[in-house]
Each structure stands twice: as C-alpha cells, then as structure tokens.
Design an enzyme around this catalytic site. Sequence first.
Site: not given
Length: 213
Positions: A6, A31, A33, A35, A64, A66, A135, A173
């Site tokens: 990540s 990965h 992330d 957000m 990913h 979010m 998660m 994750d």
Amino acid sequence: MLIAPSLLSCDFSKFGEEISRMDKAGADYMHLDVMDGHFVPNITFGAPVIKYVRSFTDKPFDVHLMISEPLRYIDDFCDAGADIITFHIESDSDPIETIEKIKSRGVKAGLVIKPKTDVETVFPYLDKLDMVLVMTVEPGFGGQSFMADMLPKVEALRAEIDRRGLEVLIEADGGISDKNIRLCADAGVNVAVAGTAVFRAENPAEAIANLKK
Ligand code: DX5
Ligand code: ZN
C-alpha cells in the site's frame, strides 16, 4: 499469495521512485488508496496523481476507492491507468452500474466491505466480480491493528466462491504482517495488502519475500 504494497505508507515526495522501488522489491500489485475526506476521514490523492506515476512500473495498479461516489470517477481512474478498481458496497453508487462501468473499460472490478458489513452483502454480485476486498481494519489510515475476527468472513466468501466455481480473487487489507498472513492464507486470501509491514521494513524486498513465504 500475491503481495500488494500500500503506497499510503510511502514517501510521497518521491511517489514515482517509491513505486519503482516496490517493483524491484518484488511487489505483485501496487495498491493505491484513494480517499475523499467524506467516505473516510482522510484525504489522499486522485486520478491525476495516479496518471503521473503510471509509467514507473508495468505491475498492475490496484486502485482502492474509499470515496462516496465511485461511479462518477470511474472513467478518470481508468484513463489514469488502473488495472483493478475496487469500490465500497457502503458507498452511494449503485453496485451493478458501477461494476458494469468499470468492466466496459476493460478494467477488473471489485467490491470492498468494511469491518461492520456482512460478507453476504456481496454474494448477489459475485458472478460479475473479479475481486472482493475484505477490510481487516476500519478504512482511512495505515498502521492500524489487524482484526482477526474478519477471517470468518474470508472463509465464508472462499466457500461461496468455490461452491459456485468462480475465479474471484479475495484480497485482505489492513494491519497485515508476518504475524498474521498465514491466518489470511489459511482462510482463503489470494492477495494481501501491506503498508506498514513493507515500508517500515529495513529491507522491503526481504519483507515481501517473507510475507509470501
Ligand atoms: C486503509 C487502507 C490500507 C492501509 C494498509 O484504509 O485501505 O490499504 O493503508 O496499511 P497497513 O498495512 O499499514 O494497515
Ligand atoms: Zn487499501
């Protein structure tokens, strides 16, 4: 077991070089992330940044999301070079519409469930999915403790995927390290995300090899 570092734990002043470093260290996926400060209480980066770092590796970009409205941004993340896009079933976008939008762009689609969400909520979508991400921490921040009580969800998912003869990958994750990755593997995880365990290690290549072993 595939290992997806990540990048949330990387040095963002050299984001591209950090991706190259993970590539050389043996990462299987990158990965990423995303957000929005709304779906989760933290803000990271979006599609323009991903586009800038796309050229630093040929490894798949596992994005990913979010964010509250993933459907609105699917084209942007596909244009930026995502290979897999996972979005939350708890988001405001319609799951079927979002999965179809991702797949219409030739990108792999996955659904993510937060710790408090029942695993059965993704069962109606399984035959349309390439991945389910379970998660093992509350989404939003790196460096949290692994929630072993999420493993029964992985086991139930593995059983359902196998029962239907599907090829859906299971990703886990949050808080994954050499202390708990075997539990993940035994429960049926195919792809382990690891932020702190890889980036805090003195030798990330060794850390990745160790996690795989
Ligand atoms: C949490 C993110 C994770 C996280 C993993 O919201 O989705 O990918 O950064 O980092 P560690 O391995 O440190 O929990
Ligand atoms: Zn993540």
